[in-house]
Scaffold this active site. Structure first.
Site, short mmCIF file in Angstrom:
data_model
loop_
_atom_site.label_atom_id
_atom_site.label_comp_id
_atom_site.label_asym_id
_atom_site.label_seq_id
_atom_site.Cartn_x
_atom_site.Cartn_y
_atom_site.Cartn_z
N GLU A 147 41.39 37.12 26.57
CA GLU A 147 41.20 35.82 25.93
C GLU A 147 40.05 35.88 24.91
O GLU A 147 40.00 35.07 23.98
CB GLU A 147 40.93 34.78 27.03
CG GLU A 147 40.91 33.34 26.60
CD GLU A 147 42.25 32.74 26.18
OE1 GLU A 147 43.31 33.32 26.48
OE2 GLU A 147 42.23 31.69 25.50
N TYR A 170 36.44 28.74 27.50
CA TYR A 170 36.54 29.84 28.47
C TYR A 170 36.33 31.18 27.76
O TYR A 170 35.52 32.01 28.19
CB TYR A 170 37.92 29.82 29.14
CG TYR A 170 38.24 31.06 29.94
CD1 TYR A 170 37.74 31.23 31.21
CD2 TYR A 170 39.05 32.07 29.39
CE1 TYR A 170 38.02 32.38 31.94
CE2 TYR A 170 39.34 33.21 30.12
CZ TYR A 170 38.82 33.37 31.40
OH TYR A 170 39.09 34.50 32.11
P1 NAP Z 1 40.92 32.92 40.17
O1 NAP Z 1 42.13 33.07 41.03
O2 NAP Z 1 40.74 31.66 39.41
O3 NAP Z 1 39.65 33.12 41.13
C1 NAP Z 1 38.36 32.82 40.69
C2 NAP Z 1 37.43 32.72 41.88
O4 NAP Z 1 36.13 32.37 41.38
C3 NAP Z 1 37.81 31.66 42.91
O5 NAP Z 1 37.86 32.27 44.18
C4 NAP Z 1 36.67 30.65 42.84
O6 NAP Z 1 36.25 30.17 44.08
C5 NAP Z 1 35.52 31.52 42.32
N1 NAP Z 1 34.49 30.66 41.73
C6 NAP Z 1 34.64 29.70 40.78
N2 NAP Z 1 33.45 29.10 40.55
C7 NAP Z 1 32.54 29.70 41.34
C8 NAP Z 1 31.15 29.52 41.55
N3 NAP Z 1 30.45 28.58 40.92
N4 NAP Z 1 30.53 30.33 42.45
C9 NAP Z 1 31.22 31.27 43.15
N5 NAP Z 1 32.55 31.47 43.00
C10 NAP Z 1 33.19 30.70 42.11
O7 NAP Z 1 40.80 34.11 39.13
P2 NAP Z 1 41.53 35.55 39.15
O8 NAP Z 1 42.84 35.41 38.49
O9 NAP Z 1 41.42 36.14 40.50
O10 NAP Z 1 40.61 36.35 38.12
C11 NAP Z 1 39.45 37.02 38.55
C12 NAP Z 1 38.51 37.18 37.38
O11 NAP Z 1 39.14 37.90 36.34
C13 NAP Z 1 38.04 35.87 36.74
O12 NAP Z 1 36.71 36.05 36.34
C14 NAP Z 1 38.93 35.71 35.52
O13 NAP Z 1 38.28 34.95 34.53
C15 NAP Z 1 39.11 37.15 35.13
N6 NAP Z 1 40.36 37.48 34.44
C16 NAP Z 1 41.54 37.16 35.00
C17 NAP Z 1 42.71 37.52 34.37
C18 NAP Z 1 44.05 37.19 34.98
O14 NAP Z 1 45.04 37.29 34.24
N7 NAP Z 1 44.13 36.86 36.24
C19 NAP Z 1 42.67 38.25 33.17
C20 NAP Z 1 41.43 38.59 32.65
C21 NAP Z 1 40.28 38.23 33.30
P3 NAP Z 1 36.98 28.98 44.85
O15 NAP Z 1 38.15 29.61 45.48
O16 NAP Z 1 35.94 28.52 45.80
O17 NAP Z 1 37.37 27.95 43.80
O1 G4F Z 2 49.05 31.17 32.35
P1 G4F Z 2 48.06 30.64 31.37
O2 G4F Z 2 47.38 29.38 31.75
O3 G4F Z 2 47.06 31.83 31.11
P2 G4F Z 2 46.05 32.15 29.90
O4 G4F Z 2 45.66 30.92 29.18
O5 G4F Z 2 46.65 33.24 29.09
O6 G4F Z 2 44.78 32.67 30.71
C1 G4F Z 2 44.91 33.61 31.76
O7 G4F Z 2 44.84 34.91 31.23
C2 G4F Z 2 43.58 35.25 30.63
C3 G4F Z 2 43.72 36.68 30.12
O8 G4F Z 2 44.32 36.68 28.86
C4 G4F Z 2 42.50 35.12 31.68
F1 G4F Z 2 41.30 35.50 31.18
C5 G4F Z 2 42.44 33.69 32.18
O9 G4F Z 2 41.46 33.59 33.20
C6 G4F Z 2 43.79 33.33 32.77
O10 G4F Z 2 44.00 34.11 33.91
O11 G4F Z 2 48.77 30.40 29.98
C7 G4F Z 2 49.52 31.41 29.33
C8 G4F Z 2 50.23 30.83 28.11
C9 G4F Z 2 49.33 30.00 27.21
O12 G4F Z 2 49.59 30.33 25.87
C10 G4F Z 2 49.74 28.57 27.47
O13 G4F Z 2 49.56 27.69 26.35
O14 G4F Z 2 51.24 29.93 28.57
C11 G4F Z 2 51.20 28.76 27.77
N1 G4F Z 2 51.81 27.66 28.53
C12 G4F Z 2 52.92 26.99 28.16
N2 G4F Z 2 53.17 26.01 29.04
C13 G4F Z 2 51.33 27.12 29.65
C14 G4F Z 2 52.19 26.06 29.98
N3 G4F Z 2 50.26 27.42 30.42
C15 G4F Z 2 50.05 26.69 31.54
N4 G4F Z 2 49.02 27.03 32.35
N5 G4F Z 2 50.87 25.65 31.88
C16 G4F Z 2 51.97 25.29 31.13
O15 G4F Z 2 52.67 24.36 31.47
#
Ligand code: NAP
Ligand code: G4F
Length: 346
Positions: A147, A170
């Site tokens: 992102e 973000y």
């Molecule tokens: P997620 O499911 O949203 O999990 C995030 C975790 O962070 C949750 O367990 C949440 O706790 C915890 N958290 C939020 N605020 C906090 C605070 N103030 N203090 C302590 N813990 C807190 O995210 P994920 O998909 O596992 O992703 C893990 C990391 O990778 C994140 O940093 C995300 O930004 C990054 N990332 C994700 C993706 C992806 O595609 N999944 C891609 C690139 C980077 P609660 O459960 O208590 O709410």
């Molecule tokens: O699934 P999204 O909400 O993920 P997004 O915004 O790509 O972010 C995720 O990936 C990031 C890595 O690139 C992480 F860093 C971040 O923490 C998170 O895990 O949305 C994906 C795409 C967007 O373009 C959004 O506009 O799907 C499009 N979309 C279309 N309809 C939607 C929807 N997204 C959501 N959440 N809900 C909809 O109804």
């Protein structure tokens, strides 16, 4: 006598294994990536400490799904509370810290910009400072993100040479954390690594994210529990992989001789529409247009239209590659949602 010797030997072995076990502190343990990473580390013999916030109703569902709840030592901390992080680092002095905690939902980051910054940016500074002061040999992983690239690309892909141009609070918050992670490495010699991960998904992906929203919706429609799915921009494209594969890359980053920053993705991108089509196709529905409604509530003030990685350098350096492809990921998520909802119906 033989039995006695065996028991002494066994105790010594257990004792030395306990002493030798590496320790990892994982923030964000209750989210999507935390449980998969914890499983990988536990399988490798680590002692895993998982940071949880103070909660009224604990939700260990994701950890139970992956089968690691009960094997993790939970410790309390909050990314917005500097002293809680200092205490954790000071008392545990872990070998490795994986910072997965974040306000990770892009869509909410405009309304929650301050909180997003406090957790995603300042929280990382607090952790890095704590490591610098109390445990400078700790290796640190920062969950950076594609992102951060926003609209930026070189010939349609993002790699190590692509400049950042974040499009959401973000994304901006994560750029700060990225550079702090680099800066503490260069300024104080800490072993810090940024994993710039592209979107990765799984059956325990948060329900707000588009993939899980789709697979849950498709499962409900298939089982007669819903009639439609309301979505935003169907043309957005993402490089979607499987979370279980991506945590291996995180682990490998902290095992290298030298610290560095890595791009992690599949190298393939698909539109939201393609994801929708594939999910419906998997349950035998071809007229998906009849079930999907576009809803302006899910459009974003500024969109990231296309994310597609070039992970070649990472694959070469870490010897890592994703195992689950796009169609397998969609099928895995749809099947899991159908199974979950069928169990609820009974
Ligand atoms: P997620 O499911 O949203 O999990 C995030 C975790 O962070 C949750 O367990 C949440 O706790 C915890 N958290 C939020 N605020 C906090 C605070 N103030 N203090 C302590 N813990 C807190 O995210 P994920 O998909 O596992 O992703 C893990 C990391 O990778 C994140 O940093 C995300 O930004 C990054 N990332 C994700 C993706 C992806 O595609 N999944 C891609 C690139 C980077 P609660 O459960 O208590 O709410
Ligand atoms: O699934 P999204 O909400 O993920 P997004 O915004 O790509 O972010 C995720 O990936 C990031 C890595 O690139 C992480 F860093 C971040 O923490 C998170 O895990 O949305 C994906 C795409 C967007 O373009 C959004 O506009 O799907 C499009 N979309 C279309 N309809 C939607 C929807 N997204 C959501 N959440 N809900 C909809 O109804």
């Amino acid at each position: 006598m033989i039995l006695q010797n065996y028991l002494v030997y066994k105790n010594l072995l257990c004792y030395s294994l306990l002493i030798m076990a590496k320790t990892a502190l994982v923030t964000g343990i209750l989210g999507q990536d935390g449980p998969y990473l914890a499983k990988l580390l536990l399988d490798k013999g680590y002692k895993v400490y998982g940071v949880t916030r103070r909660y009224s109703n604990p939700n260990f569902e994701n950890l139970e799904y992956v089968g690691v709840h009960g094997k993790i030592q939970y410790v309390e901390g909050d990314m917005t509370d500097e002293s809680s992080l200092m205490n954790l680092i000071k008392s545990l002095r872990p070998d490795e810290v994986y910072n997965l905690a974040a306000q990770s939902f892009v869509g909410s980051s405009w309304d929650l910009a301050k909180m997003t910054t406090e957790v995603n940016s300042l929280g990382v500074l607090y952790l890095l400072n704590a490591i610098k002061y109390f445990s400078p040999t700790t290796r640190f992983y920062q969950a950076s993100t594609s992102e951060m690239f926003g609209t930026s690309h070189i010939n349609g892909v993002q790699d190590d040479n692509t400049p950042f141009y974040p499009r959401s609070p973000y994304g901006v918050s994560k750029v700060y954390a990225y550079w702090m992670t680099v800066n503490f490495r260069e300024s104080f010699g800490l072993f810090t690594a940024n994993g710039i991960l592209f979107n990765h998904e799984s059956p325990i992906r948060g329900i707000q994210f588009v993939t899980r929203k789709i697979t849950d919706g498709v499962a409900r429609i298939k089982l007669g529990l819903a009639e439609e799915i309301r979505l935003g921009n169907l043309d957005a494209r993402r490089d979607w992989g499987f979370a279980g594969d991506y945590v291996e890359a995180m682990y490998l980053m902290l095992q290298q001789e030298q610290p560095g920053d890595y791009i992690v993705g599949t190298g393939e991108s698909h539109s939201v529409k393609e994801f929708v089509e594939a999910a419906f196709r998997h349950v035998g529905i071809t007229n998906w247009q009849d079930y999907v409604k576009q809803d302006p509530r899910f459009m974003r003030p500024a969109e990231v239209p296309d994310l597609k990685s070039n992970p070649k350098e990472t694959m070469d350096k870490l010897g890592w590659k994703p195992k689950v492809n796009f169609d397998e990921l969609v099928a895995m998520m749809v099947d899991a949602d159908v199974k979950r909802l069928e169990a609820l119906k009974k």
